[in-house]
Design a protein around this motif. Structure first.
Motif, mmCIF file in Angstrom:
data_model
loop_
_atom_site.group_PDB
_atom_site.id
_atom_site.type_symbol
_atom_site.label_atom_id
_atom_site.label_comp_id
_atom_site.label_asym_id
_atom_site.label_seq_id
_atom_site.Cartn_x
_atom_site.Cartn_y
_atom_site.Cartn_z
ATOM 1 N N THR A 185 -62.725 7.251 10.872
ATOM 2 C CA THR A 185 -63.873 7.337 11.780
ATOM 3 C C THR A 185 -65.073 6.566 11.227
ATOM 4 O O THR A 185 -66.210 6.817 11.607
ATOM 5 C CB THR A 185 -64.268 8.816 12.017
ATOM 6 O OG1 THR A 185 -64.514 9.451 10.762
ATOM 7 C CG2 THR A 185 -63.158 9.559 12.748
ATOM 8 N N ARG A 187 -66.511 6.502 8.322
ATOM 9 C CA ARG A 187 -67.437 7.226 7.468
ATOM 10 C C ARG A 187 -67.023 7.034 6.019
ATOM 11 O O ARG A 187 -65.892 6.662 5.728
ATOM 12 C CB ARG A 187 -67.463 8.716 7.841
ATOM 13 C CG ARG A 187 -68.079 8.992 9.209
ATOM 14 C CD ARG A 187 -67.921 10.460 9.589
ATOM 15 N NE ARG A 187 -68.730 10.816 10.744
ATOM 16 C CZ ARG A 187 -68.338 10.656 12.010
ATOM 17 N NH1 ARG A 187 -67.142 10.159 12.273
ATOM 18 N NH2 ARG A 187 -69.126 11.014 13.009
ATOM 19 N N PHE A 251 -67.969 16.678 10.657
ATOM 20 C CA PHE A 251 -68.877 15.565 10.906
ATOM 21 C C PHE A 251 -70.338 15.978 10.714
ATOM 22 O O PHE A 251 -71.157 15.195 10.230
ATOM 23 C CB PHE A 251 -68.659 15.002 12.308
ATOM 24 C CG PHE A 251 -67.328 14.310 12.468
ATOM 25 C CD1 PHE A 251 -66.591 13.902 11.370
ATOM 26 C CD2 PHE A 251 -66.802 14.071 13.730
ATOM 27 C CE1 PHE A 251 -65.367 13.271 11.503
ATOM 28 C CE2 PHE A 251 -65.581 13.428 13.887
ATOM 29 C CZ PHE A 251 -64.861 13.039 12.763
ATOM 30 N N ASP A 304 -64.021 10.522 18.048
ATOM 31 C CA ASP A 304 -65.473 10.530 17.854
ATOM 32 C C ASP A 304 -66.164 9.511 18.760
ATOM 33 O O ASP A 304 -67.336 9.210 18.567
ATOM 34 C CB ASP A 304 -65.810 10.244 16.392
ATOM 35 C CG ASP A 304 -65.401 8.831 15.970
ATOM 36 O OD1 ASP A 304 -64.634 8.183 16.726
ATOM 37 O OD2 ASP A 304 -65.838 8.379 14.900
#
Length: 539
Positions: A185, A187, A251, A304
């Protein structure tokens, strides 16, 4: 025969009042981390709806398709021997009581860091299981179980799960798996350990104390199965872990840690407005080429919402008219999905055995659909009814031609992983081709692939990575469905038992390719060669 034991109590009701765990949760830290691994494996998929944590040695999984799994977790120390038959029967007895008490309405899964040996698995015939569940003398269970009921039970039992990590390694593996989720995602995975601690804390907080008696434990689990099935929340809401909530927790924990950091771990990114979706009749430009979209259009959105992926058949209008398969990608944040599209483009460009690349740019690509090619689902059906023998044998004879494209992916250590009747094309000579590369350029995520043809390792790739054997399973699942008119599912019966018109020669090869273990499946070449010879013999 009645499905309920005459000696069993009245239908159970879930009751854990005042039982939120505090005193003995430390005893179950390993099991809590096993639950965490299951949650992490499903954070980015829609396969699991929620998990109901009891005392973590047993937990329930509500799948998105409505099925309920009862998972029993057991740890084996390094100096302990393999599971013995009487120990497995004790485990099966607890699972059986819940299965019977819930009106045969759950799938039972046994997981351990020391799996049941293949020799012991093969010995668990319905007759032996019926005897083992009934017991005798000091081990008598008080149950009456006949062979037919034992066979139904074992059809709902999964004992050959991949091994769980050992106690000393499970935390590192959990952090690593969560780091992969953060990477997927876009990150920074360096915050995975912090997010993992928060996730594990949430799991421990929802568990309950283990009831003191076996009867209480069975009653609680049966009641919980009923509550998950009916989706009633009052008694179990405190103990449920919904995947959407856990994803938000991870998240949010990540975002909070990033805000507190004196120096951002990753540069901030801007979100762009969501573009208009593709629809049939739209004209799409890729480089110097223009394409007219046909319905239906498949649209996939990242969990996401960081990217959207569109796919559709289309007609090239400029510069020449021909049919193509289009893939378009819109990224809102990060570069992970775009990197996968670039990898897909490179595979097309470097390997002529794969579909021909017609046009490509940074956000889309088009590959040629061979002239007069027909999707297998249009020529041979969707599996709603069994195929005629003529069409079945015709399909079998065309299978070796699939080795051309799939073989390239397998030699590269990749796999298509999304084989279905619609992703295979039949040419006029009835040879078969791949329509596209499926998921070959993308990382594995839990619950990937078409539901009716999903291989076991695609359910939980954090434990066992999908590979070439995944394509063998999916191809066998497609053939089973088209031939019998029924999806294979778990532990499928022999195809000829489902549809007596089928030749019994198909039973062995198809069931071997549908084995739970990747190592037990044949390789692609031998599988398609064997089936083609059956088709040739009937010509």
């Amino acid at each position: 025969m009645s499905r309920s034991d005459p000696a069993a109590p009245e239908p159970y009701a879930y009751d854990a009042t005042g039982q939120v765990a505090r005193r003995t949760r430390a005893r179950f830290e390993y099991q809590d981390e096993c639950v965490a691994l299951r949650c992490i494996a499903n954070l980015l998929s829609d396969q699991v709806r929620e998990i109901l944590v009891e005392w973590s040695t047993d937990y329930l999984v509500g799948l998105s398709d409505g099925r309920i799994e009862l998972v029993s977790v057991k740890h084996r120390e390094p100096d302990q021997p393999d599971w013995k038959q009487h120990e497995v029967f004790q485990i099966l007895l607890g699972l059986f009581r819940v299965w019977r008490g819930s009106q045969e309405d759950c799938v039972s899964v046994f997981e351990s860091n020391r799996p049941v040996t293949s020799t012991l698995l093969k010995s668990l015939t319905p007759a032996r299981v019926a005897t083992g569940l009934t017991g005798s003398g000091k081990t008598a269970s008080g149950l009456v179980v006949d062979e037919a009921e034992a066979a139904r039970f074992m059809a709902d039992v999964v004992l050959d799960q991949p091994a769980l990590p050992n106690r000393g390694h499970i935390t590192a593996i959990g952090v690593s798996d969560l780091g992969a989720v953060l990477t997927l995602t876009d990150r920074d995975p360096r915050l995975a350990e912090h997010c993992y601690r928060e996730l594990l804390g949430r799991i421990a907080a929802t568990g309950t104390e283990r009831p003191p008696t076996a009867e209480d434990r069975i009653g609680r689990l049966v009641g919980a199965v009923g509550d998950l099935r009916s989706r009633r929340a009052p008694h179990t809401s405190r103990h449920r872990l919904r995947m959407a909530d856990l994803r938000d927790l991870v998240f949010a924990t990540y975002d909070e840690a990033t805000r507190r950091s004196s120096r951002p771990l990753a540069p901030p990114t801007d979100w762009t407005p969501t573009p208009e979706p593709w629809t049939g009749g739209d004209e799409i430009r890729i480089g110097d080429s223009v394409f007219l979209l046909h319905d239906p259009v498949r649209t996939e959105v990242a969990p996401d919402r960081s990217w959207q992926r569109h796919q559709a058949r289309a007609r090239q209008l400029e510069p020449v008219g021909r049919d193509v398969w289009l893939t378009g990608l819109v990224t809102h944040r990060g570069d992970h999905a775009a990197a996968a599209l670039r990898t897909e483009r490179t595979l097309y460009e470097r390997h002529p055995e794969l579909p021909d690349l017609v046009a490509a740019d940074d956000g889309a690509l088009a590959v040629m659909v061979p002239d007069r090619a027909i999707p297998v689902c249009d020529l041979y059906g969707q599996g709603d009814t069994p195929m005629s023998q003529f069409l079945l044998f015709q399909l079998l004879r065309g299978l070796p031609s699939l080795s051309r494209g799939l073989g390239v992916l397998h030699r590269l250590g990749r796999a298509h992983r999304e084989l279905r009747p619609g992703s295979l094309l039949a040419l006029p000579d009835r040879s078969l081709r791949l329509r596209d590369l499926g998921l070959a350029a993308r990382p594995a995520v839990a619950g990937e692939g078409p539901a009716d043809y999903r291989a076991p390792e695609q359910q939980r790739p954090a434990f066992t990575s999908p590979g070439p054997a995944t394509d063998v399973y999916q191809l066998a699942a497609v053939l089973y469905h088209l031939a019998t008119g029924q999806p294979a599912g778990q532990l499928p019966p022999e195809p000829s038992a489902v549809w007596p018109d089928l030749p019994r020669e198909l039973d062995g090869p198809l069931l071997a390719a549908l084995a739970t273990s990747q190592e037990s499946r044949p390789d692609l070449t031998s599988f398609v060669t064997t089936l083609a010879s059956i088709g040739e013999g009937a010509a």
